[in-house]
Write an enzyme that holds these catalytic residues in place. Structure first.
Site, PDB file in Angstrom:
ATOM      1  N   HIS A  58       0.840  -1.195   0.000  1.00  9.80           N
ATOM      2  CA  HIS A  58       0.000   0.000   0.000  1.00  9.80           C
ATOM      3  C   HIS A  58       0.881   1.253   0.000  1.00  9.80           C
ATOM      4  O   HIS A  58       0.703   2.148  -0.818  1.00  9.80           O
ATOM      5  CB  HIS A  58      -0.936  -0.010   1.209  1.00  9.80           C
ATOM      6  CG  HIS A  58      -1.605   1.312   1.480  1.00  9.80           C
ATOM      7  ND1 HIS A  58      -2.570   1.834   0.647  1.00  9.80           N
ATOM      8  CD2 HIS A  58      -1.428   2.223   2.462  1.00  9.80           C
ATOM      9  CE1 HIS A  58      -2.962   3.005   1.126  1.00  9.80           C
ATOM     10  NE2 HIS A  58      -2.284   3.265   2.223  1.00  9.80           N
TER      11      HIS A  58
ATOM     12  N   TYR B 240       8.297  15.921   0.988  1.00 11.42           N
ATOM     13  CA  TYR B 240       8.012  17.262   0.452  1.00 11.42           C
ATOM     14  C   TYR B 240       7.853  17.238  -1.053  1.00 11.42           C
ATOM     15  O   TYR B 240       7.151  18.073  -1.622  1.00 11.42           O
ATOM     16  CB  TYR B 240       9.094  18.250   0.884  1.00 11.42           C
ATOM     17  CG  TYR B 240       9.028  18.528   2.364  1.00 11.42           C
ATOM     18  CD1 TYR B 240       7.903  18.146   3.087  1.00 11.42           C
ATOM     19  CD2 TYR B 240      10.052  19.148   3.048  1.00 11.42           C
ATOM     20  CE1 TYR B 240       7.799  18.377   4.439  1.00 11.42           C
ATOM     21  CE2 TYR B 240       9.958  19.378   4.410  1.00 11.42           C
ATOM     22  CZ  TYR B 240       8.835  18.981   5.095  1.00 11.42           C
ATOM     23  OH  TYR B 240       8.739  19.220   6.438  1.00 11.42           O
TER      24      TYR B 240
ATOM     25  N   ARG C 114       1.366   0.742  15.122  1.00 10.66           N
ATOM     26  CA  ARG C 114       1.190   0.609  13.668  1.00 10.66           C
ATOM     27  C   ARG C 114       1.433  -0.825  13.240  1.00 10.66           C
ATOM     28  O   ARG C 114       2.074  -1.585  13.923  1.00 10.66           O
ATOM     29  CB  ARG C 114       2.258   1.412  12.921  1.00 10.66           C
ATOM     30  CG  ARG C 114       2.261   2.823  13.052  1.00 10.66           C
ATOM     31  CD  ARG C 114       3.547   3.387  12.442  1.00 10.66           C
ATOM     32  NE  ARG C 114       3.535   3.316  10.965  1.00 10.66           N
ATOM     33  CZ  ARG C 114       4.440   3.906  10.204  1.00 10.66           C
ATOM     34  NH1 ARG C 114       5.414   4.584  10.733  1.00 10.66           N
ATOM     35  NH2 ARG C 114       4.370   3.816   8.887  1.00 10.66           N
TER      36      ARG C 114
ATOM     37  N   HIS D  68      14.324  13.349  12.725  1.00  6.87           N
ATOM     38  CA  HIS D  68      13.114  13.383  13.565  1.00  6.87           C
ATOM     39  C   HIS D  68      12.248  12.142  13.329  1.00  6.87           C
ATOM     40  O   HIS D  68      11.313  11.901  14.072  1.00  6.87           O
ATOM     41  CB  HIS D  68      12.316  14.684  13.377  1.00  6.87           C
ATOM     42  CG  HIS D  68      11.678  14.858  12.039  1.00  6.87           C
ATOM     43  ND1 HIS D  68      11.471  16.082  11.466  1.00  6.87           N
ATOM     44  CD2 HIS D  68      11.200  13.963  11.152  1.00  6.87           C
ATOM     45  CE1 HIS D  68      10.901  15.919  10.293  1.00  6.87           C
ATOM     46  NE2 HIS D  68      10.727  14.647  10.075  1.00  6.87           N
ATOM     47  N   HIS D  69      12.583  11.344  12.313  1.00 10.50           N
ATOM     48  CA  HIS D  69      11.884  10.074  12.127  1.00 10.50           C
ATOM     49  C   HIS D  69      12.456   9.002  13.034  1.00 10.50           C
ATOM     50  O   HIS D  69      11.929   7.893  13.080  1.00 10.50           O
ATOM     51  CB  HIS D  69      12.021   9.609  10.670  1.00 10.50           C
ATOM     52  CG  HIS D  69      11.360  10.529   9.695  1.00 10.50           C
ATOM     53  ND1 HIS D  69      10.042  10.397   9.335  1.00 10.50           N
ATOM     54  CD2 HIS D  69      11.814  11.610   9.027  1.00 10.50           C
ATOM     55  CE1 HIS D  69       9.724  11.344   8.466  1.00 10.50           C
ATOM     56  NE2 HIS D  69      10.788  12.095   8.268  1.00 10.50           N
TER      57      HIS D  69
ATOM     58  N   SER E 220      11.830   8.857 -12.249  1.00  7.17           N
ATOM     59  CA  SER E 220      11.653  10.152 -11.578  1.00  7.17           C
ATOM     60  C   SER E 220      12.783  11.115 -11.903  1.00  7.17           C
ATOM     61  O   SER E 220      12.553  12.312 -12.103  1.00  7.17           O
ATOM     62  CB  SER E 220      11.617   9.978 -10.058  1.00  7.17           C
ATOM     63  OG  SER E 220      10.544   9.197  -9.684  1.00  7.17           O
TER      64      SER E 220
ATOM     65  N   ASP F 252       6.482  22.316 -26.171  1.00  4.76           N
ATOM     66  CA  ASP F 252       6.533  20.954 -25.616  1.00  4.76           C
ATOM     67  C   ASP F 252       7.569  20.949 -24.509  1.00  4.76           C
ATOM     68  O   ASP F 252       8.131  21.989 -24.155  1.00  4.76           O
ATOM     69  CB  ASP F 252       6.900  19.928 -26.713  1.00  4.76           C
ATOM     70  CG  ASP F 252       6.367  18.530 -26.369  1.00  4.76           C
ATOM     71  OD1 ASP F 252       6.617  18.081 -25.242  1.00  4.76           O
ATOM     72  OD2 ASP F 252       5.696  17.928 -27.215  1.00  4.76           O
TER      73      ASP F 252
ATOM     74  N   GLU G 257      11.666  13.440   0.279  1.00  2.00           N
ATOM     75  CA  GLU G 257      10.646  12.732  -0.499  1.00  2.00           C
ATOM     76  C   GLU G 257       9.233  13.144  -0.078  1.00  2.00           C
ATOM     77  O   GLU G 257       8.361  13.335  -0.926  1.00  2.00           O
ATOM     78  CB  GLU G 257      10.835  11.222  -0.341  1.00  2.00           C
ATOM     79  CG  GLU G 257       9.669  10.356  -0.803  1.00  2.00           C
ATOM     80  CD  GLU G 257       9.450  10.369  -2.305  1.00  2.00           C
ATOM     81  OE1 GLU G 257      10.376  10.746  -3.036  1.00  2.00           O
ATOM     82  OE2 GLU G 257       8.344   9.996  -2.737  1.00  2.00           O
TER      83      GLU G 257
ATOM     84  N   THR H  59       5.697  27.219   6.237  1.00  2.73           N
ATOM     85  CA  THR H  59       4.398  26.603   5.952  1.00  2.73           C
ATOM     86  C   THR H  59       3.281  27.503   6.443  1.00  2.73           C
ATOM     87  O   THR H  59       2.251  27.665   5.780  1.00  2.73           O
ATOM     88  CB  THR H  59       4.308  25.216   6.617  1.00  2.73           C
ATOM     89  OG1 THR H  59       5.533  24.541   6.399  1.00  2.73           O
ATOM     90  CG2 THR H  59       3.180  24.401   6.032  1.00  2.73           C
TER      91      THR H  59
END
Lengths: 516, 183
Positions: free
Chosen positions: A67, A248, A441, A293-294, A161, A96, A246, A319
């Protein structure tokens, strides 16, 4: 010169036309959105009640992983690239994209990457089951054999990408119409310009981290293996050095879309254009210095925890500037609430809620409580679903009449909005409560005390899923027919894309327009 | 003209892509190691220490605790032969760990050390350690493994207890591959 599209299937296979490629990106991402949505509904069906009912825990882990991967790399990112392909040349007055053949290539490798990744579901040992963050050693020592297919799929989508990003930067730098200076570019172009630089900087890091995994698994190196002198924590640092920019990448183009829509329906020019540009650039810059911070709970020195905590909180400033500008644009405007505007206003409100829960998570000592709970799940779904998905939906409704020359069904559009809005909040708001009371989780079964909130979430998820079918139906009906759209489509919208005919001819701006 | 400009931008961006890949694979891991060594992060201890005749600080004592953990399904019996000792900073001491391979297979193990608190890691010097090499044990064999260390005289006054933990990994498969490759 004036030739139309080629006939038959090879039109799509060989096309170098930015509009064709944009449409293919959008259709591909919608297909992936439905696929990722099906995985999500498997998760929510299992979590409807405590206990194990529908799937085995092994398959449940594969569903959460797939997912995440499909939604991030298959749905959100290609949708933004599709919108960029369609709109950037038309917004800057270019005929183009700068590198049309590479554009074709960067799209056509994507279906192969995702065919490879979803095929792992049918392999012995099952699909990747280590979460979309694929932390080592779960993704190395303990991974199913299919992990190698996952690694190569990530390589291919990374290459796609990167090519897309190079194309967008080259287009914006070299193809602008005479008079279109950088500070006259629409914000969607600006936010994509900055996003493309983020992609160039971090997609190679993602390729690097999966390459290190590949070597650890097959060639006996020990980047992430403690027994050989490596360190699994290194994986987390490298991954999040990619991973935070990523997230952002998945939101900056959304800022550009709502900055185009809100002025149109508030009938006022965007408030604070240049501050929007600088705020976007600041957010992009800060995204490189907040990755840890993760991983507050991984064991960092106090100084590190504090530095990453303050840096993260600092992001709230640019922000906040953006949210202030959108609200001020609406203030005292002659507002009407067509479908794109409804999605955009919901974006501003709900994205701000997601931003606030992000601030709560940024508080390092509090994060020890929230870490790996449903509060985190609630937070990032609040920024990604009303953030990325709502803005893409708003963009599709906003520009669809320009693309196909017909107006969409407004009643159906509004119904889609309200079903999605209610479904989304029913799904993700209760997750805050479940998370704060301690629900972890990525588990297929849970304590009885979380039963009520989970049941509400599951009902909401199916409602949200059903709303998307209505969206698909509305889009197909609009392409096939309906009330003809005018060239302007909306009332005095700003931008070069509204100066061409509806539907937009196959070739636009073969002669560059003069911008003053 | 525009095409030439486009190619220039494209090459520059491609160069950045390659540079970032090299940064991730070849620069970030060494930087991380150096960073951990400086800060003592993760309790990483240094390589073999060349003992210099340092004075011994008889005025204080530091408690050193020893732990042994088996990684996941590692079947060996692995334990320190004394759970803790008191040392003077600057004094060199020797302790022993005990290991048995109870299986019917010849195996190779690797012990990985970690020191807590992190700020003591850079003051914990090992002059001799079984963790510097891997440990092969034949089926049913036992061994005593030596560790000589010095707690540096410069260790912060607030550090009264240092915990040294070893995790034992089964590296039989990797070690066999390596010896096959060498032959």
């Amino acid at each position: 010169m004036a030739h139309g599209p080629a006939k038959g299937f090879t039109r799509w296979l060989y096309t170098t036309n930015h509009k064709d490629i944009g449409s293919m990106y959008l259709w591909f991402s919608f297909a992936m959105f439905l696929l990722g949505g099906v995985f999500a509904l498997v998760i929510r069906a299992e979590l409807f009640e405590p206990g194990l009912q529908i799937v085995e825990p092994e398959l449940f882990n594969q569903m959460t992983t797939m997912h995440g991967l499909v939604m991030v790399f298959g749905a959100v990112m290609p949708a933004f690239v599709g919108l960029a392909n369609w709109m950037i040349p038309m917004m800057i007055g270019a005929p183009d994209m700068a590198l049309p053949r590479m554009n074709n290539w960067s799209f056509w490798i994507l279906p192969f990457a995702f065919a490879m990744m979803t095929s792992t579901l049918f392999m012995e040992g099952g699909a990747p089951n280590f979460g979309w963050t694929f932390y080592a050693p779960l993704s190395t020592t303990y991974a199913p054999p299919s992990v190698t297919f996952f690694i190569f799929a990530v390589h291919i989508m990374g290459a796609s990408s990167i090519m897309g990003a190079i194309n967008i930067i080259a287009t914006i730098m070299n193809m602008r119409a005479p008079g279109m200076t950088y500070m006259k570019m629409p914000l969607f172009v600006w936010t994509w310009f900055i996003t493309a630089y983020l992609l160039i900087a971090v997609m190679p890091v993602l390729a690097g981290v999966v390459t290190m995994m590949l070597f650890d698994i097959h060639f006996g190196t020990s980047f992430f293996d403690a027994a050989g002198g490596g360190d699994p924590v290194l994986f987390q640092h490298v991954f999040w050095f990619f991973g935070h920019p990523e997230v952002y990448i998945m939101i900056l183009p959304a800022f550009g879309i709502v900055s185009a829509i809100i002025p149109t329906f508030a009938r006022k020019p965007l408030f604070g254009y240049s501050s929007m540009v600088y705020a976007t650039a600041s957010i992009a810059f800060l995204s490189f210095v907040v990755w840890a911070h993760h991983m507050f709970t991984v064991g960092m020195p106090l100084a590190g925890e504090l530095a990453f905590m303050y840096m993260t909180m600092l992001i709230a400033v640019p922000t906040g500037v953006k949210v202030f500008n959108w609200v001020t644009t609406m203030f005292r405007g002659s507002m009407t609430f067509e479908t794109p505007m409804l999605f955009s206003v919901a974006f501003v409100i709900l994205f701000t809620i997601g931003g606030f829960s992000g601030l709560m998570l940024a508080i390092a000592p509090a994060d020890f409580q929230y870490h790996d709970t449903y509060f985190v799940v609630a937070h990032f779904h609040y920024v990604l679903v009303p953030g990325a998905i709502f803005s893409i939906t708003a963009g599709v409704y906003y520009w669809l009449p320009k693309w196909c020359g017909n107006m969409y069904n407004e009643t159906m559009g509004k119904t889609h909005f309200w079903l999605a809005f209610i479904g989304l909040n029913l799904t993700f708001f209760p997750m805050h409560f479940a998370g704060l009371s301690g629900m972890p989780r990525r588990i297929p079964d849970y304590n009885m005390m979380f039963a009520d909130w989970n049941m509400v979430s599951s009902v909401g998820a199916f409602l949200f899923g059903a709303a998307q079918i209505m969206f698909l139906f509305n889009v197909i009906a609009t392409i096939r027919g309906g009330q003809k759209a005018t060239d302007e489509v909306w009332e005095n919208p700003e931008g070069l894309e509204w100066t061409v005919a509806s539907p937009a001819p196959y070739h636009t701006f073969s002669k560059p327009p003069q911008v003053d | 003209m525009a095409a030439k400009e486009t190619m220039r931008v494209t090459w520059r961006l491609l160069f950045t892509v390659v540079a970032m890949f090299i940064f991730a694979v070849f620069i970030m891991p060494p930087i991380y190691d150096v960073f951990c060594e400086i800060t003592g992060l993760n309790g990483k201890t240094g390589d073999q220490y060349q003992a210099i005749s340092a004075e011994v600080d008889k005025s204080r004592k530091v408690k050193v605790q020893f732990l042994a953990t088996n990684n996941e399904s590692m079947p060996w019996q692995f334990k320190p032969m004394q759970s803790e000792i008191y040392v003077h900073p600057g004094e060199e001491v020797e302790v022993k760990y005990f290991a048995t391979n109870p299986t019917a297979e010849n195996m190779v193990a690797q012990a990985v050390p970690s020191v807590i608190p992190f700020k003591a890691a850079e003051y914990f010097h090992k002059t001799e350690c079984f963790c510097f090499n891997n440990q092969p044990l034949k089926a049913g064999e036992s061994t005593e493994m030596a560790l000589r260390f010095i707690v540096d005289i410069g260790v912060a006054k607030s550090v009264n207890t240092i915990t040294l933990s070893y995790t034992l990994f089964d590296i039989t498969a990797a070690a066999t591959q390596q010896s096959i490759a060498q032959n």
